[in-house]
Design a protein around this motif. Structure first.
Motif, short mmCIF file in Angstrom:
data_model
loop_
_atom_site.label_atom_id
_atom_site.label_comp_id
_atom_site.label_asym_id
_atom_site.label_seq_id
_atom_site.Cartn_x
_atom_site.Cartn_y
_atom_site.Cartn_z
N THR A 72 40.63 13.70 -28.03
CA THR A 72 40.93 13.32 -26.64
C THR A 72 40.36 14.33 -25.66
O THR A 72 39.81 13.96 -24.62
N ASP B 105 42.89 6.52 -24.62
CA ASP B 105 42.61 7.48 -25.68
C ASP B 105 43.33 7.18 -26.99
O ASP B 105 42.91 7.65 -28.05
N ARG C 138 36.67 13.74 -25.37
CA ARG C 138 36.41 12.52 -24.60
C ARG C 138 36.60 12.76 -23.11
O ARG C 138 35.77 12.34 -22.28
N ARG C 139 37.64 13.46 -22.73
CA ARG C 139 37.89 13.70 -21.30
C ARG C 139 36.87 14.65 -20.69
O ARG C 139 36.53 14.52 -19.52
N ASP C 140 36.37 15.58 -21.49
CA ASP C 140 35.30 16.45 -21.01
C ASP C 140 34.04 15.63 -20.77
O ASP C 140 33.37 15.79 -19.73
N HIS D 210 33.95 12.52 -20.10
CA HIS D 210 34.23 11.65 -18.96
C HIS D 210 34.00 12.37 -17.64
O HIS D 210 33.49 11.78 -16.68
N ALA D 211 34.40 13.62 -17.59
CA ALA D 211 34.26 14.40 -16.35
C ALA D 211 32.81 14.76 -16.04
O ALA D 211 32.49 15.12 -14.91
N TRP E 148 40.80 14.14 -15.17
CA TRP E 148 39.49 14.32 -15.80
C TRP E 148 38.46 13.32 -15.24
O TRP E 148 37.48 12.99 -15.90
N ARG E 149 38.69 12.84 -14.01
CA ARG E 149 37.75 11.88 -13.42
C ARG E 149 36.37 12.52 -13.25
O ARG E 149 36.21 13.75 -13.30
N ASP F 188 31.94 7.19 -23.32
CA ASP F 188 32.49 8.51 -23.67
C ASP F 188 33.47 8.37 -24.83
O ASP F 188 33.52 9.21 -25.74
N LEU G 164 42.50 10.23 -12.03
CA LEU G 164 42.67 10.99 -13.27
C LEU G 164 42.29 12.45 -13.07
O LEU G 164 41.36 12.77 -12.32
#
Length: 390
Positions: free
Chosen positions: A15, A366, A18-20, A22-23, A91-92, A105, A89
């Motif tokens: 997760t 996620d 993935r969020r990295d 995404h950002a 992590w947007r 992502d 978010l």
């Protein structure tokens, strides 16, 4: 048998990856940071890494236990969309005009999770090729990798891909044997008329009026030329013309897309578009240029690999939530080109949230990551069993 425990054990790390991603979204053929992260992770896990296929593509090669010669490809796309994100978010996206609005992502992270699990366990006999593809969003990333020798350098006996599905519920999984996603063309139609003062239309060859005539006429192709049992779509998605209130423009441009499940239907639509535009050009005494480009092939799932997906899915999610007879999707996917070269199947993994992909408010779930990674991993362990060569 639910998700693989070992994958669940590092789901939080996935997760975070993935969020990295995404950002820090990157659009097609610009996935330099993304492919670098992919290559680094694969290397850390002891997987042989090859970079540069199709520009920014990455392929990881992992051999299992035993002497089996069978090779299976698993594919994920890496690119974001050229659009703004409209979420709050933490992590947007940090890059204006770039957004992982289709969940690639998540797909990249899912395949990374699969690669880590298989590298740690190697409970398979054969070779897995982890294919991280650039530029899926209409830019031809799959074709670029294939042109660079993807399947000559990394031969596959079969191949699998997936997509997140907000139109399915969390814990649901769908696979459709046969034609599953439409082939697609993009088109540009340029009308070269003759401009004049807005108060003197008789001195013009009005590109706006001609554009409206073309747009109306093109809509008759699906309704009057394509057979009613053959699904097809022709959508004009852009009209560009004019710059002032009192000037009749001499040029207009129409852009759009065609979708169909048959190459014959696609050929018919292309021919009719060109014929209609030529006729209107003659009638209005103007020049009309038509550029129609084949962007996506029809995605066809093979029966055998579709059954594999369905059988494996029943070990990962509730068997009652495995959907094998859904309506084909008019959307397109360039994994189709890989399926034209290698037999395989493409499936959908449901998740929470109803906002569709390509919407500024889309949010990837996620919790779908360990489900999808378990699917990929179990496909490998099912199709490349160690006992087969014991």
């Amino acid at each position: 048998m639910p998700n693989i425990d070992r994958i669940e054990g590092f789901a939080d790390e996935l997760t975070a990856i993935r969020r990295d991603l995404h950002a820090h979204p990157e659009i097609g053929f610009e996935e330099v940071r993304t492919s670098g992260i992919v290559a680094d992770k694969l290397t850390q896990w002891g997987i042989e890494v090859h970079r540069g296929l199709g520009g920014t593509g990455v392929v990881g090669v992992l051999k299992g236990n035993g002497g089996g010669g069978k090779r299976i490809g698993l594919r994920a796309d890496m690119d974001a969309l050229p659009m703004e994100e409209n979420t709050n978010l933490k992590w947007r996206s940090t890059i204006p005009g770039r957004f992982h609005g289709c969940g690639h992502d998540g797909h990249t992270t899912i395949l990374l999770g699969t690669a880590r699990y298989l590298a740690e366990t190697r409970n398979f006999d054969g070779t897995v090729h982890f294919i991280f593809q650039p530029a899926e969003e209409g830019l031809g990333g799959a074709r670029a990798m294939i042109k660079d020798g993807l399947f000559e350098r990394f031969p596959c006996d079969e191949i699998y891909g997936l997509h997140n599905a907000p139109d399915l519920n969390h814990g649901e999984l769908a696979v459709l044997p046969g034609p599953a996603m439409a082939g697609a063309d993009f088109f540009d139609i340029v009308i070269q008329g003759y401009g004049a003062h807005g108060a003197m239309p008789e001195r013009s060859k009005d590109a706006v009026v001609i554009a409206m005539t073309v747009a109306q006429a093109l809509q008759t192709i699906v309704s009057r030329n394509v057979g009613p049992t053959d699904p097809a779509v022709l959508s004009i998605t852009q009209i560009h013309s004019g710059s002032a209130y009192n000037v009749i423009p001499g040029e207009a441009k129409l852009c759009g897309t065609v979708r169909a499940f048959s190459d014959e239907v696609r050929a018919l639509i292309r021919e009719r578009m060109r014929t209609i535009c030529a006729g209107i050009a003659s009638a209005f005494q103007v020049e009309i240029k038509v550029d129609i480009r084949d962007i996506f092939s029809v995605l066809v799932n093979q029966e055998e690999q579709s059954k594999v997906v369905a059988e494996v899915a029943r070990t990962v999610v509730d068997p009652a939530k495995v959907i094998t007879r859904t309506q084909p999707k008019m959307g397109s996917e360039d994994f189709a080109d890989m399926l034209h070269a290698v037999p395989g199947a493409y499936f959908w993994v449901g998740h929470e949230g109803s906002v569709p992909v390509h919407n500024p408010g889309y949010v990837f779930d996620d919790k779908a990551i360990p489900i999808a990674a378990s699917m990929f991993a179990r496909i490998i362990e099912t199709r490349l069993p160690v006992a087969a060569h014991a």
